[in-house]
Design an enzyme around this catalytic site. Structure first.
Site, short mmCIF file in Angstrom:
data_model
loop_
_atom_site.label_atom_id
_atom_site.label_comp_id
_atom_site.label_asym_id
_atom_site.label_seq_id
_atom_site.Cartn_x
_atom_site.Cartn_y
_atom_site.Cartn_z
CG HIS A 137 -86.28 126.09 35.25
ND1 HIS A 137 -86.80 125.10 34.43
CD2 HIS A 137 -86.57 127.27 34.62
CE1 HIS A 137 -87.38 125.65 33.38
NE2 HIS A 137 -87.25 126.96 33.47
CG ASN A 177 -79.57 120.18 20.95
OD1 ASN A 177 -78.50 120.01 20.38
ND2 ASN A 177 -80.61 119.39 20.77
CG HIS A 188 -84.27 121.96 33.92
ND1 HIS A 188 -84.91 122.28 35.10
CD2 HIS A 188 -83.17 121.26 34.29
CE1 HIS A 188 -84.23 121.78 36.11
NE2 HIS A 188 -83.15 121.15 35.64
CG HIS A 190 -82.33 118.98 28.92
ND1 HIS A 190 -82.78 120.25 28.63
CD2 HIS A 190 -82.70 118.20 27.86
CE1 HIS A 190 -83.40 120.24 27.46
NE2 HIS A 190 -83.37 119.01 26.96
CD GLN A 192 -82.54 115.18 23.63
OE1 GLN A 192 -83.20 114.24 23.19
NE2 GLN A 192 -82.58 116.40 23.10
#
Length: 363
Positions: A137, A177, A188, A190, A192
């Site tokens: 995280h 982003n 966290h 990540h 898309q």
């Protein structure tokens, strides 16, 4: 690297895929224990006749998760005390269907078909996925190893290939982003992936320019010619290796912007060779470190993969990654105010050649 790919279904029917770097990893025995409601219906696409553009309206996204505490992060592995979006207690890279998608294949049978004679409406058929780069995280993409970056690239290639084949998908767009300044609502690490049901405005403009250039030059690729010119000029090149070149565009819209492109014309991520995929991680991680070193703090950014469309004009594409930040000084952000937001006419605060030199000097 040979990844193990394991697909499962979450309790509401959405797909989740583990990409494991250790082939012996067993993903059996970790079901989704939550009781989730059915996924929402797809968004509406409303046509704007004044700009010849489609706009998605996805009211269900108003209720999406917003800055949860770290012990309730939906992108962390599940624990005995909290069931997240990822049922397993650990993972390498995970991709799953977004719980609050802008586009999906779940069509509402009662969908209206027009609002006025000039504003048709159609379902926002497509797909939206979340890509978790690491189970840590508190990490970031820039803290990944080159080997993990290769895993992410392979996962993006897998998803681009699959999503490009879906009915009605016009372009597949992976992006990340980073930073609350950008508007990130989940901290966290990540990204898309959007599978668009229409060709987005940016790509439409790029295709028009590429087509005009091809007609003027007997079929030459516009992006290839721009890249070659930057490689010869060198003044805006920040980093390069055998397979990739990173440069500041001569007409940058953002204070700090880099385009990272393969040295040969490649249409999309699946078309990258093993050597190109291996060479991407070291140069991209170097660029990310330079971004953070500029002001000695984590740089907010958007990282966007521009891939070829799936239909007409596909041959005009040239895969490249656009990385840019809205930070223009240690204590200043670039806000998209009147000229940029209302007119789409950008005014950059930093000379691109200066930005390139600052990035070359940053360590």
């Amino acid at each position: 690297m040979i990844l193990k790919r394991t697909a499962i279904r979450l309790s509401d029917g959405r797909e989740l895929i583990y990409f494991d770097e250790t082939p012996s990893t067993d993903r059996d025995g970790w079901p989704d224990t939550r009781q989730l409601p059915p996924p929402p219906p797809t968004s509406q696409l409303r046509y704007d006749p004044l700009l010849d553009e489609w706009v998605a309206v996805a009211a269900h996204r108003q209720t999406r998760t917003f800055l949860p505490p770290s012990d309730k992060c939906p992108l962390c592995p599940s624990t005995p005390d909290f069931a997240s979006e990822i049922p397993a207690p650990d993972y390498d890279v995970v991709v799953f269907e977004n719980q609050f998608p802008s586009f999906s294949d779940r069509i509402n049978a009662d969908e209206v078909t027009e609002l006025t004679d000039l504003v048709p409406v159609r379902p926002g058929v497509g797909r939206c996925e979340v890509v978790c780069f690491t189970s840590d995280h508190n990490s970031s993409f820039g803290a990944l190893t080159p080997e993990r970056v290769r895993t992410v690239v392979d996962a993006l290639a897998d998803r681009t290939r699959q999503m490009s084949s879906l009915p009605g998908v016009a372009q597949v767009f992976p992006f990340e982003n980073r930073g609350i300044e950008i508007g990130v609502t989940l901290s966290h690490p990540h990204g898309q992936i959007y599978a668009y049901p229409m060709v987005p405005p940016h790509t439409q403009a790029a295709l028009r320019a590429a087509q005009r250039h091809a007609e003027r030059t007997g079929g030459r690729n516009l992006y290839a010619d721009v890249l070659e010119a930057e490689q010869k000029a060198q003044v805006r090149v920040v980093a390069a290796n055998e397979h990739w070149t990173a440069y500041v565009p001569a007409a940058s819209r953002w204070p700090f912007e880099i385009q990272l492109a393969p040295n040969r014309q490649v249409l999309d991520i699946p078309a990258l060779t093993d050597a190109e995929r291996d060479a991407f991680g070291p140069i991209y991680l170097d660029i990310l470190k330079r971004f953070d070193a500029l002001f000695d703090r984590p740089m907010p950014y958007i990282s966007a993969w521009h891939q070829a469309v799936t239909g007409a004009g596909r041959e005009l594409g040239y895969l490249h990654l656009q990385l840019f930040s809205i930070r223009r000084a240690a204590d200043k952000l670039k806000y998209l105010a009147g000229s940029e937001s209302a007119m789409g006419a950008f005014v950059n605060d930093i000379v691109p050649e200066t930005a390139a030199q600052l990035l070359r000097d940053a360590r």
